[in-house]
Design an enzyme around this catalytic site. Structure first.
Site, mmCIF file in Angstrom:
data_model
loop_
_atom_site.group_PDB
_atom_site.id
_atom_site.type_symbol
_atom_site.label_atom_id
_atom_site.label_comp_id
_atom_site.label_asym_id
_atom_site.label_seq_id
_atom_site.Cartn_x
_atom_site.Cartn_y
_atom_site.Cartn_z
ATOM 1 N N HIS A 167 5.939 -68.107 -77.555
ATOM 2 C CA HIS A 167 5.990 -66.645 -77.462
ATOM 3 C C HIS A 167 5.258 -66.143 -76.224
ATOM 4 O O HIS A 167 4.543 -66.891 -75.538
ATOM 5 C CB HIS A 167 5.396 -66.010 -78.719
ATOM 6 C CG HIS A 167 3.947 -66.326 -78.954
ATOM 7 N ND1 HIS A 167 2.921 -65.689 -78.290
ATOM 8 C CD2 HIS A 167 3.344 -67.214 -79.796
ATOM 9 C CE1 HIS A 167 1.756 -66.158 -78.703
ATOM 10 N NE2 HIS A 167 1.983 -67.095 -79.613
ATOM 11 N N CYS A 183 0.062 -71.839 -81.573
ATOM 12 C CA CYS A 183 1.355 -71.645 -80.915
ATOM 13 C C CYS A 183 1.260 -71.862 -79.409
ATOM 14 O O CYS A 183 0.181 -71.944 -78.834
ATOM 15 C CB CYS A 183 1.890 -70.254 -81.212
ATOM 16 S SG CYS A 183 2.288 -69.984 -82.951
#
Length: 214
Positions: A167, A183
């Site tokens: 992301h 992440c």
């Protein structure tokens, strides 16, 4: 047009956002993030803040490089140790992007697929993140001060979301660092570029110490 919160940050020195690492933003006399931005790229429903890449280590700037791995063209390969993401191309080349990765003990490795994609996605903490920081907000709408940034690729195994994302980030200085909650984070302009090149179903291989298997 610059998003209102970005204008305020640039002019008044306010933090751009909260993120996985720091929690809710607080007012500061001087905001080091604001100096990273040089304009915006048109997008909907928000413009994408553009980063002054001269502030980055050249290794982490988006570029085409020679690639000798055995993965098929179209595969996404994340090298946690090197803090880079490759999108494998034809002819022994790859697009290489700098990334930020999970803190020690938080990074995931293995093989998954892009199960879905999101544009300016909403953010919510995982159960583990809440257990470590009960004060985290339970949801945050998409926008320039959202921890997931402009785009997100949601990774799946066996048809199930494994809660691991690639992301964008509102902390450009974190690219090349090991500090997220697990992440893979990219510059917003880079994750938009990757999003446009990668369809749902793409294979994503995340390796650490040269290995994909846990």
């Amino acid at each position: 047009m610059l998003p209102r919160r970005l204008v305020l940050a640039l002019l008044a020195g306010l933090p751009l956002a909260a993120c996985n690492a720091r929690g809710p933003a607080t007012v500061a006399a001087v905001d080091p993030d604001a100096a990273w931005y040089i304009g915006t790229m048109p997008d909907q429903p928000y413009d994408v803040p553009l980063v002054d890449r001269s502030r980055m280590d050249p290794k982490y700037r988006r570029q085409t490089v020679a690639y000798t791995g055995l993965e098929r063209p179209g595969t996404v390969v994340v090298d946690i140790d090197e803090r880079v993401l490759y999108l494998v191309q034809e002819g022994g080349q790859a697009l290489r992007y700098g990334v930020g990765v999970g803190k020690l003990g938080f990074s995931w490795k293995g093989t998954a697929t892009v199960g879905r994609k999101g544009v300016w996605p909403d953010w919510g903490p995982t159960a583990k993140m809440v257990s470590l920081n009960p004060d985290l907000p339970r949801t945050r709408k998409g926008g320039v001060d959202n921890p997931l940034g402009a785009r997100a690729l949601y990774l799946y195994q066996g048809g199930r979301d494994i809660l691991f994302r690639i992301h964008g980030t509102n902390e450009p200085w974190s690219i090349g660092e090991q500090m997220s909650s697990g992440c893979v984070r990219m510059l917003n302009e880079d994750v938009v570029d990757l999003y446009n090149r990668v369809p749902v179903g793409t294979t994503v291989m995340v390796k650490r110490n040269g290995k994909y298997r846990v």
